[in-house]
Scaffold this motif. Sequence first.
Motif, PDB file in Angstrom:
ATOM      1  N   ALA A 108       1.180  -1.325  -0.161  1.00 32.41           N
ATOM      2  CA  ALA A 108      -0.274   0.311   0.170  1.00 32.41           C
ATOM      3  C   ALA A 108       0.740   0.981   0.277  1.00 32.41           C
ATOM      4  CB  ALA A 108      -0.800  -0.119   1.085  1.00 32.41           C
ATOM      5  N   ILE A 109       0.442   2.288  -0.434  1.00 35.69           N
ATOM      6  CA  ILE A 109       1.256   3.160  -1.096  1.00 35.69           C
ATOM      7  C   ILE A 109       0.380   4.354  -1.009  1.00 35.69           C
ATOM      8  CG2 ILE A 109       2.857   4.534  -2.719  1.00 35.69           C
ATOM      9  CD1 ILE A 109       4.149   2.538  -3.060  1.00 35.69           C
ATOM     10  N   SER A 110       1.192   5.462  -1.044  1.00 36.74           N
ATOM     11  CA  SER A 110      -0.305   6.903  -0.414  1.00 36.74           C
ATOM     12  C   SER A 110       0.250   7.687  -1.737  1.00 36.74           C
ATOM     13  CB  SER A 110      -0.380   7.312   0.691  1.00 36.74           C
ATOM     14  OG  SER A 110      -0.370   6.863   2.034  1.00 36.74           O
ATOM     15  N   ASP A 111      -1.043   8.243  -2.167  1.00 38.77           N
ATOM     16  CA  ASP A 111      -0.916   9.281  -3.446  1.00 38.77           C
ATOM     17  C   ASP A 111      -0.069  10.123  -2.982  1.00 38.77           C
ATOM     18  OD1 ASP A 111      -0.334   9.871  -6.442  1.00 38.77           O
ATOM     19  OD2 ASP A 111      -2.620   9.990  -6.473  1.00 38.77           O
ATOM     20  N   SER A 123       1.168  17.290   0.618  1.00 39.62           N
ATOM     21  CA  SER A 123       2.945  16.635   0.421  1.00 39.62           C
ATOM     22  C   SER A 123       3.266  17.147  -0.998  1.00 39.62           C
ATOM     23  CB  SER A 123       2.580  15.357   0.129  1.00 39.62           C
ATOM     24  OG  SER A 123       1.540  14.927  -1.449  1.00 39.62           O
ATOM     25  N   THR A 136      -5.420   7.619 -11.253  1.00 38.77           N
ATOM     26  CA  THR A 136      -4.531   8.027 -10.667  1.00 38.77           C
ATOM     27  C   THR A 136      -3.060   8.473 -11.760  1.00 38.77           C
ATOM     28  OG1 THR A 136      -3.782   6.069  -9.646  1.00 38.77           O
ATOM     29  CG2 THR A 136      -5.236   7.156  -8.497  1.00 38.77           C
ATOM     30  N   THR A 179      -0.784  14.345  -2.562  1.00 41.42           N
ATOM     31  CA  THR A 179      -1.835  15.428  -1.873  1.00 41.42           C
ATOM     32  C   THR A 179      -0.985  16.619  -2.313  1.00 41.42           C
ATOM     33  OG1 THR A 179      -1.052  15.656   0.058  1.00 41.42           O
ATOM     34  CG2 THR A 179      -2.439  13.941  -0.299  1.00 41.42           C
TER      35      THR A 179
END
Length: 425
Positions: free
Chosen positions: A227-230, A235, A351, A232
């Motif tokens: 799991a990797i966050s996109d 960020s 994404t 924002t």
Amino acid sequence: MLEIAKAKGKLAAQYKFKKGDKIIAFDGFTAEDSLDYLFYDSKSSFMVRLISDGRERTVKVDKAEDESLNLTFKENDKIRTCQNKCIFCFVDQMGEGMRKSLYVKDDDYTMSFMCGNFVTLTNVSDEDIERIIRLHLSPLYVSVHTMDGQLRCKLMGNRFAGKISEQLKKLTDAKITVHCQAVIVPGLNDGENLEYTAKKLFEMYPYVADVAVVPTGLTKHRENLTAISDITADSASAILDLCDKLNAEFGVNFLLPADEYFVRCGRDFKPADFYGNFSQIENGIGMTSKFISEFTESVYKTAFKKRKRVAVVTGVSAAKVIDEMCNLANSNVENLYAFALPVENKFFGSTVTCTGLLTGGDIAASLKSNADKFDVAIIPSNTLKEFEDVFLDDMTVKQLKKLLKGKKIVINNTQDELFGCMVRC
């Protein structure tokens, strides 16, 4: 060994090189690929060991440095492939139905030198490093990601990945220029770790010439993957602030943030001169700034006799900029109505927003649903395989034209030629 495919000219005849001969070594060093030949062919004197007509022989070549043996070789399709299991690997999340070659995980330092491909150096030996130095294969493009050895092993799923500092030092001490990249995984190699990485790499400046800071590419095909966050808006802003801070400390634009960060947080792009000679433009670094600068400079006043409606196909990220350039063109060209047509990436997922990862199928669907709005569609060439009219999903331009009967399809071969393409189409 290198098998000679053609041997033409006075020098080749003088030293009795001919088709089918197999070169074993130059000056005692194994002939691995055509780079060995190109290196020694630029010298005035060297030894060649080869097999000819089933017999081994050695030839001493003496010639002027600007003379060539004019040998060409049978192509070797073998490339070094990736031994890593990176948690952010894009190939692992591509889904089915793409061109077969796209599933090959290349990690070949010769391709890095010849084509600008990024490599990790996890599959090279000390002898390979020595060969790079001996043949002076410069510049190279290296995926560093982090200078923290343990974290690099974790990110790349390879226990040998931690040797990067030692490898880069050997290369840069030998004056091999290296362009680096850090693919940022939020919460792992950003923030303090990115600052540490940048400072360690800057110790090797100017032979580590720059570092591209790029976001992880995330698609909808990530089943059973880490799991990797996109990224924002916040960020992205943090990345840009850190790059600005460190570049100010270094006194040079050493960290080059990807265009996507500016898009995500809505900041103005850097001016074109920020990127120098655009050494990492193929990595999405400075492409937008260069496009805006060159498009703006190319605009001139002209007119069409009849109204021309032009749709410019683009990914979602670039849509705002493309639309601004279309409006600039419209205000200078009478009877031109050009507009950006952002295509949602349904193959990879929403994404993925860059233009170069659009498939023929997604482009066709978008054009068909907007067919009443345009007469001509301009499609950027970076959606196609280099030198071929084939999209990522194996759809051809010919097939696309067949689906859009009555509409003119034009390929824009270079971004900075977009205005000229609008006028000519």
